[in-house]
Design an enzyme around this catalytic site. Sequence first.
Site, PDB file in Angstrom:
ATOM      1  N   CYS A   1       0.843  -1.197   0.000  1.00 40.20           N
ATOM      2  CA  CYS A   1       0.000   0.000   0.000  1.00 40.20           C
ATOM      3  C   CYS A   1       0.879   1.249   0.000  1.00 40.20           C
ATOM      4  CB  CYS A   1      -0.911  -0.002   1.230  1.00 40.20           C
ATOM      5  SG  CYS A   1      -2.110   1.363   1.252  1.00 40.20           S
TER       6      CYS A   1
ATOM      7  N   ASP B   1       0.369   3.792   1.736  1.00 40.18           N
ATOM      8  CA  ASP B   1       0.305   4.375   3.076  1.00 40.18           C
ATOM      9  C   ASP B   1       1.712   4.695   3.619  1.00 40.18           C
ATOM     10  OD1 ASP B   1       0.059   4.549   6.034  1.00 40.18           O
ATOM     11  OD2 ASP B   1      -2.008   3.958   5.652  1.00 40.18           O
TER      12      ASP B   1
ATOM     13  N   ARG C   1       2.784   4.889   6.455  1.00 38.30           N
ATOM     14  CA  ARG C   1       3.188   4.130   7.650  1.00 38.30           C
ATOM     15  C   ARG C   1       3.707   2.732   7.317  1.00 38.30           C
ATOM     16  NH1 ARG C   1      -2.609   4.933  10.243  1.00 38.30           N
ATOM     17  NH2 ARG C   1      -3.022   4.426   8.052  1.00 38.30           N
TER      18      ARG C   1
ATOM     19  N   HIS D   1      -2.125  -4.090   4.920  1.00 42.86           N
ATOM     20  CA  HIS D   1      -1.915  -3.677   6.315  1.00 42.86           C
ATOM     21  C   HIS D   1      -3.260  -3.428   6.979  1.00 42.86           C
ATOM     22  CE1 HIS D   1      -2.629   0.780   5.878  1.00 42.86           C
ATOM     23  NE2 HIS D   1      -2.460   0.453   4.620  1.00 42.86           N
TER      24      HIS D   1
ATOM     25  N   CYS E   1      -6.106  -0.174   6.923  1.00 42.90           N
ATOM     26  CA  CYS E   1      -5.902   0.438   5.603  1.00 42.90           C
ATOM     27  C   CYS E   1      -7.080   1.348   5.253  1.00 42.90           C
ATOM     28  CB  CYS E   1      -5.746  -0.655   4.549  1.00 42.90           C
ATOM     29  SG  CYS E   1      -5.434  -0.009   2.881  1.00 42.90           S
TER      30      CYS E   1
HETATM   31 CO    CO Z   1      -3.473   1.145   3.007  1.00 49.20          CO
END
Ligand code: CO
Length: 207
Positions: free
Chosen positions: A40, A42, A44, A96, A99
């Site tokens: 992803c 993302d 993080r 994750h 998400c």
């Molecule tokens: Co995500």
Amino acid sequence: MLDDLKANNRDWAARKTAGDPGFFKRLVGQQAPQYFWIGCSDSRVPANEIVGLDPGEMFVHRNVANLAPPQDANYLSVLQFAVDVIKVKHILVVGHYGCGGIAAAVDGQRRGLVDHWLHPIREVHQEHRHELDAMPDQRARLDRLCELNVIRQVRNVASDVFVQDAWARGQSICVHGWVYSIENGLITDLGVDVGGPEALQSLEDDS
Ligand code: CO
């Protein structure tokens, strides 16, 4: 603010070469990573950092909700390069928990283009509706949907003609499904390891 980033970069490069003067020079000639990460976007979930790999050790493709859509030219181009040119040994599909893309896919709100991008997740949600509806709360449902989405993307990757053709040539490639927890930094291996057509068939039969 950007000056901070540039200063960080100079410090990082200096640290890399302090311990290993040939570090960057070795990478100039070629990249030969064993791993291809599909994860992803993302912030993080920084791919290399999570698994402790240096530059040159992992080929990476990231998009919203770690999808492997068989019509997406960006993903397909990266996949073909990873399989045909780099000849990676392992393809890691890594979702994750928590998400935002997974949650947005099924919250009923309209956001625009991203709703189309997230459509495959709604299909997974629909196909597993009975299992998901039986779960105790929304958090558990979304966590499970993260896992089911990863399993679906593993199937997409493993059934792609680039991977199928590589197996037919005798090339060794195994596709794996993992989910990362942003709460504790740990990866959960979903136990879907697809190293050939037979393993893909049994995954299809289970799903
Ligand atoms: Co995500």
